[in-house]
Enzyme design. Structure first.
Site, PDB file in Angstrom:
ATOM      1  N   CYS B  64      28.737   1.264   9.042  1.00  0.00           N
ATOM      2  CA  CYS B  64      29.498   1.170   7.793  1.00  0.00           C
ATOM      3  C   CYS B  64      30.342   2.406   7.555  1.00  0.00           C
ATOM      4  CB  CYS B  64      28.627   0.818   6.601  1.00  0.00           C
ATOM      5  SG  CYS B  64      27.081   1.659   6.554  1.00  0.00           S
ATOM      6  N   HIS B 113      33.055  14.191  21.404  1.00  0.00           N
ATOM      7  CA  HIS B 113      32.982  13.417  20.161  1.00  0.00           C
ATOM      8  C   HIS B 113      31.820  12.428  20.207  1.00  0.00           C
ATOM      9  CE1 HIS B 113      34.591  11.648  16.467  1.00  0.00           C
ATOM     10  NE2 HIS B 113      34.198  10.490  16.975  1.00  0.00           N
ATOM     11  N   SER B 123      27.972  12.664  11.181  1.00  0.00           N
ATOM     12  CA  SER B 123      27.594  11.689  10.160  1.00  0.00           C
ATOM     13  C   SER B 123      27.886  12.200   8.768  1.00  0.00           C
ATOM     14  CB  SER B 123      26.101  11.397  10.251  1.00  0.00           C
ATOM     15  OG  SER B 123      25.800  10.880  11.505  1.00  0.00           O
ATOM     16  N   GLY B 205      11.670   0.157 -10.406  1.00  0.00           N
ATOM     17  CA  GLY B 205      13.020   0.653 -10.186  1.00  0.00           C
ATOM     18  C   GLY B 205      13.175   0.878  -8.712  1.00  0.00           C
ATOM     19  N   MET B 207      14.380   3.229  -6.755  1.00  0.00           N
ATOM     20  CA  MET B 207      13.984   4.484  -6.129  1.00  0.00           C
ATOM     21  C   MET B 207      12.465   4.619  -6.083  1.00  0.00           C
ATOM     22  SD  MET B 207      15.672   8.093  -6.968  1.00  0.00           S
ATOM     23  CE  MET B 207      17.263   7.574  -7.472  1.00  0.00           C
ATOM     24  N   ALA B 208      11.824   4.207  -7.184  1.00  0.00           N
ATOM     25  CA  ALA B 208      10.370   4.278  -7.238  1.00  0.00           C
ATOM     26  C   ALA B 208       9.754   3.350  -6.194  1.00  0.00           C
ATOM     27  CB  ALA B 208       9.891   3.892  -8.627  1.00  0.00           C
TER      28      ALA B 208
END
Lengths: 271, 492
Positions: B64, B113, B123, B205, B207-208
């Protein structure tokens, strides 16, 4: 006598580089060198023993030299189970310092009293030293614990934070050191007391060293009990280990220089 | 023999290795989105490029944050045009729209590269580990489509080796760079192994939940889930194999857990110092770690002053992440050194691809085999004392010459259709003259989870903002489309 000193110095260097650069290889070198120092140390002690006919622990120089030996040995034995790598830097430098001092100090060429040349005395001394060594390690681990704990609390990430293992491991290691130290010191006290009975006819003579050793024993007994009864864990245990060590230090050296008693001769300095 | 001799025998240049690509630094998210290729498209393009005149090997890496074409081609400009036209055709875009975003590297620069990409030095999140898996997958795609050849094979294997070496020898991948993972790392700093520990999740949530997933991966023994709506808690608990409790029972259970992850929507503190203080005694002063991801905060920061209790809120964790990123940047310098070394070694190998050393090596290899077998069969004594040892030597010599006559003649003739490098490469491969480990371990392949999750894990070439390259004064529509937006673009 100088070979172990050299090896311990190199070991200290190895650990220092490990501390600064965090390359695993240096740590391993540090440990290998420490072991090599320990082996050569044993060789030197054995050689002296065979030369003199008794283990040379009857003056400050010999005393410290033997002390360094036991200290390194206790660490090597403990490291197997409790892998606190960074502790090596402390052990290597202390061992180096002790053996260096022993090397530089003039030795007193005094024939020890007949009463002190006995395998019981050797066991008594070795066990007491091993106990003190383990308490010293517990002290170092306690300091590391407080260092790391403060860093975690203050949310500060610096070299200590990155190099130190987990709090849990430090806590466990400290506890193991204290258990080991307590067992050794108990053995040391017991042999001392029994031997005193066999030579002088009484168990206890209120010698300052005896009294202070008893105090040390009681403090660590309290510490162990405190942990079992759930209170003293983590931060508190670390603080207690540090406090206990100050007592040990005083009992080991301070008592000999400040008071008189039948342990006095062991810290004689030659002229 | 038109292509022979000049470039190859005393070769100093690389055989037309070309790398075309665009990444988060040169292209804005809109462009990356438009150009990103799925597996099917990659295969299609590989087949198209393989058939193209002048391109002998090809690999396409599409993540991506980047699309890159690695080619072995005779002419850089032709290859570039070809790639753009194929890409434009497939994506139904005008090549002018995206071509300014592409950079082109040739020869050693292209090798460098690729190595840097595989080692995650290029990255967006420096040192994230997923990219290596993505490169491996791209390589497998190329092999699968029959588009890879000896040079790419060698180059990619080198890239994997270098990436692995950098990961073990430098701290480029050390320390978490995502909030949830930083929390887990802290937990490990406190508890050592997390095995057998228990955690409690307050609220929910993303992240939790991610943090809980990390915990489970570290073999935590149990999860308690408390949610204002019990049913939601029940669903979460089922997902994590944990146990749901009622929100009112939180304090009863607080003594049994070691890690508390809190992210409720409560306007005020949910857990206060006065609640925790008596608890510490009850849990024998064992460490207790609060991870407070909620805004406004759930956990009273004063708890941090209690012995053996630790509180980290979201800002603290962000601070940890920032520190770690800085640390990684320092390590990147050391990684560059390793890359440079590997690039030089690769150049050596390519030089070894030249005709004369290959023929020499080939003869030595076959000769050694024959001699060894002779010794084994006849015995060394017999060989030494035999009637005519020179005759045997001559025989070995003659056999080597005859066995290798045809392959060597083919090579010397300049190869068929001028593809000398290809044939050289194949010969070297057939006779295993550059041994490399050939398998690709599947565990390192990336998991196909949504971008967002990976980014949060800090594992991915996939977050932050699109940075424009140096030409800031540039204007015009093309540039604007590519790089002109000053926007903090996120991956999704």
């Amino acid at each position: 006598m100088s070979i172990p000193v050299l090896l311990y110095t190199l070991s200290t260097l190895g650990y220092l580089i490990f501390m600064l650069l965090r390359r695993e290889g240096w740590q391993r070198w540090g440990f290998v060198l420490l072991c090599a120092g320990f082996i050569s140390h044993a060789g030197v002690l054995g050689w002296k023993w065979s030369q003199k006919g008794f283990l040379p622990i009857y003056d400050l120089s010999g005393n410290l030299f033997f002390c360094a030996f036991v200290f390194a040995g206790v660490f090597i034995a403990l490291r197997h189970r409790y892998h606190v790598k960074i502790l090596g830097i402390f052990v290597a430098s202390v061992t180096m310092g002790l053996s260096l001092a022993a090397w530089l100090l003039p030795s007193a060429y005094v024939m020890p009293e007949e009463a002190y040349i006995s395998p019981w005395v050797i066991i008594h001394v070795a066990a007491s030293f091993a106990g003190n060594a383990a308490f010293t390690l517990a002290f170092a681990v306690g300091v590391l614990y407080l260092l790391l704990e403060r860093r975690i609390k203050e949310k500060r990430k610096d070299i200590f934070f990155r190099r130190l293992p987990s709090l849990e491991l430090l806590d466990k290691t400290g506890h193991a050191c204290i258990v080991a130290g307590f067992s050794f010191i108990t053995l040391g006290l017991a042999t001392g007391v029994l031997y005193a009975r066999s030579v002088w006819g009484h168990f206890w003579s209120w010698d300052p060293k005896e009294v202070w050793s008893l105090v040390v024993w009681l403090v660590y007994a309290a510490l162990l009990h405190g942990r079992l009864s759930s209170e003293w864990r983590g931060r508190k245990a670390a603080k207690m280990a540090i406090f206990g060590f100050l007592l040990v230090l005083f009992t080991f050296l301070g008592v000999n220089f400040l008071f008189t008693g039948h342990h006095e001769g062991f810290t004689r300095i030659g002229s | 023999m038109p292509l022979q001799a000049s470039g190859w025998d005393g070769m100093s240049r690389l055989p037309g290795i070309v790398l075309l690509g665009m990444n988060h630094k040169t292209a804005a998210l809109e462009v990356r989105e438009k150009l990103s290729l799925n597996t099917e498209e990659v295969t299609y393009l590989l087949l198209a490029l393989k058939q193209a005149e002048g391109i002998s090997e090809a690999m396409i890496l599409s993540t991506c944050n980047r699309v890159e074409f690695l080619l072995v081609a005779e002419n850089m400009q032709d290859a570039r045009n070809r790639v753009f036209s194929e890409l434009a055709l497939r994506k139904n875009l005008k090549p002018e729209l995206f071509s300014p975003c592409f950079y082109t590297h040739e020869g050693l620069d292209a090798v460098r590269h690729l190595f840097r990409v595989a080692a995650s030095l290029d990255s967006m999140v420096l040192g994230e580990p997923q990219i290596l898996g993505q490169v491996k997958q791209a390589y497998q795609g190329s092999t699968g489509a029959g588009a890879s050849g000896p040079i790419l094979n060698r180059m990619l294997h080198r890239a994997f080796q270098v990436a692995k070496r950098i990961r073990t020898e430098t701290g480029i991948g050390d320390h978490a760079v995502s909030i949830s993972y930083a929390a887990i790392e802290l937990a490990r700093k406190i508890f050592g192994s997390l095995e057998g520990r228990k955690a409690m999740l307050l609220g929910a949530g993303e992240m939790a939940e991610l943090a809980v997933e990390h915990l489970l991966r570290h073999k935590i023994s149990g999860i308690l889930v408390a949610n204002r709506t019990f049913e939601r808690g029940l669903a979460l608990a089922r997902r994590f194999g944990g146990e749901a409790i009622r929100f009112e029972d939180v304090f009863e259970n607080l003594g049994d857990v070691d890690i508390i992850i809190s992210s409720t929507g409560a306007p005020d503190y949910v857990i206060r110092r006065a609640d925790v203080r008596p608890l510490m005694r009850k849990r024998q002063n064992r460490s207790l770690f609060f991870i407070d991801i909620a805004v406004p905060r759930d956990v009273d920061p004063a708890i941090n002053t209690l012995d053996n209790a630790y509180v980290y809120d979201i800002d603290d964790l962000q601070g940890v992440v920032d520190d770690n990123l800085n640390e990684r940047k320092q390590e990147a310098g050391r990684a560059e050194g390793i890359i440079e070394e590997a690039v030089l070694r690769f150049a050596d190998w390519v030089e070894g691809l030249a005709l004369v050393p290959t023929i020499k090596e080939l003869r030595t290899k076959v000769g050694t085999i024959l001699e060894d077998e002779l010794k084994r069969t006849l015995g060394e004594d017999w060989l030494r004392q035999g009637e005519n040892p020179e005759a045997l030597d001559r025989m070995v010599e003659a056999m080597v010459t005859k066995v290798l006559h045809d392959p060597i003649a083919l090579l010397k003739s300049g190869g068929m259709h001028g593809h000398r490098d290809r044939y050289l490469g194949w010969i070297r491969l057939l006779f295993n003259m550059d041994p490399v480990e050939n398998h690709i371990d599947s565990e390192q392949m990336p998991r196909m989870t949504p971008c967002m999750r990976k980014r949060e894990r800090g594992d991915m070439d996939c977050s932050g903002q699109a940075v424009c390259p140096g030409q800031s004064g540039e204007t015009g529509t093309l540039w604007r489309l590519c790089c002109g937006r000053e926007k903090k673009d996120r991956c999704e």
